[in-house]
Design a protein around this motif. Sequence first.
Motif, short mmCIF file in Angstrom:
data_model
loop_
_atom_site.label_atom_id
_atom_site.label_comp_id
_atom_site.label_asym_id
_atom_site.label_seq_id
_atom_site.Cartn_x
_atom_site.Cartn_y
_atom_site.Cartn_z
N LYS A 122 4.44 8.53 -0.72
CA LYS A 122 3.42 7.57 -1.16
C LYS A 122 3.64 6.21 -0.51
O LYS A 122 2.68 5.55 -0.08
N TYR A 123 4.89 5.81 -0.44
CA TYR A 123 5.19 4.52 0.17
C TYR A 123 4.79 4.51 1.64
O TYR A 123 4.23 3.53 2.14
N LEU A 182 -5.00 2.39 -0.85
CA LEU A 182 -4.66 1.07 -1.35
C LEU A 182 -5.46 0.73 -2.61
O LEU A 182 -4.95 0.10 -3.54
N LEU A 185 1.10 4.01 2.00
CA LEU A 185 0.72 2.62 1.79
C LEU A 185 0.94 1.79 3.05
O LEU A 185 0.07 1.02 3.47
N CYS A 186 2.12 1.94 3.66
CA CYS A 186 2.44 1.15 4.85
C CYS A 186 1.48 1.46 6.00
O CYS A 186 1.05 0.55 6.72
N TRP A 246 2.81 8.65 -8.45
CA TRP A 246 3.29 7.56 -7.59
C TRP A 246 4.79 7.31 -7.65
O TRP A 246 5.41 7.00 -6.63
N PHE A 253 -3.75 2.47 -5.39
CA PHE A 253 -2.51 1.82 -5.82
C PHE A 253 -2.80 0.59 -6.67
O PHE A 253 -2.08 0.32 -7.64
N CYS A 306 5.99 -4.29 1.00
CA CYS A 306 5.76 -3.26 2.01
C CYS A 306 5.93 -3.87 3.41
O CYS A 306 5.59 -5.03 3.62
N LEU A 346 -1.90 -0.16 5.27
CA LEU A 346 -1.90 -1.61 5.38
C LEU A 346 -2.09 -2.09 6.82
O LEU A 346 -2.46 -3.25 7.04
#
Length: 383
Positions: free
Chosen positions: A152-153, A190, A156-157, A118, A193, A307, A160
């Motif tokens: 990875k970021y 998610l 996530l976005c 991560w 994470f 985020c 979401l």
Amino acid sequence: MCVLKRCYCSKTHVIADVLLCHDDELEGRRIAFILYLVPPWEKSDGGMLDLYSTDGKSSDLSLRRLKKVSEVLSKEKCRLSVSGWFHGPSIVRPMRHIEAPLPRSPHIPYDHEILYEWINLVYLDMDSQARIQEEFEERSEILLKDFLKKEKYQLLCEALESKDIQWSSRGPANKRLYETAEEDSLPDVLKKFLQFLRSEALFLLLSNFTGLKLHFLAPSDEDEDAEEGRAADTARHSSPKQAETEQHADSNPHQTDNIPGAQDSKMQNSSGTPLCAGELRRWTHGHYTLVHDTQATEFALDLLFYCGCEGWDPEYGGFTSYIAKGEDEELLTVNPEENCLALVYRDKETMKFVKYINHRSLAHLKKHPNRTGFWDFSFVYYE
């Protein structure tokens, strides 16, 4: 019998003004009144008087002891009013609603490989961790930018924005208003994470970042005292040159002496096992948290990871403010920032709140049509 005492005032609310949820329960207040001195007013102008029950559920108007003036949205109109109270004998009030705190849990077993999966590798370098700890011990807070690997970021976005996530409103309104995710409804990335944030490997990494004992491998104050004792014994039985060399060789990068109350924080967790509690939150127009009388204050490490806040302007609100108990002056403000990990160590005299998100935040929709606000992962770690 109620009588009117000299306890009335005039209030002017203009665009973006809001009076957040509160009660007026001072001794002797029985009946509140409001006289509006406004031009023709529409619901779309905002400034409505909203009433709430203390538990957020009751429909009985007599139990709706909380009130809020919603944000004024009109650029041309001014909400002018005169308000006050009729006083009379005090009456027995219903008991205050007591809510359960977020559940705390120890770390879950994951080794260091999850960190390499991560985290931006710069933060896994031991020299970088030593520099981070040195800054954190001096300031008791730090912002780690570009914390996650970019890919990875991005995952996530994207996750979401899933319409399958179930969000529920979290109150009561006199303490907070935002949305929290039901973990069972989250996409796999998610869920993973959240496991990362609760992982044993992250507990140890946070110990390295902060000097706090969040893992049994992290040195404690007793370890440091014993090491200093050994160094003193060595100094008595060797030359100054030898003592200086040996002490340097045995020096420990994990220090907690400069963090206010770090030793006292160990008293807060009776089990002696480091714990964490956290949630995934969604923030949009009208959301906030408030400082309140029953807010728990204790030694703890706050972690915030943001985020979806690209281009977020502080004038929208949504930032986290830290204040000293009983004081109005801000000690620290943490603004939402893309792929940024914020760590803040607070003591028993420090309180926090999230600033009300006003209507200006709707400009965020022009750049990101699928985002009505932003998200954060909010966790607290206890030694």
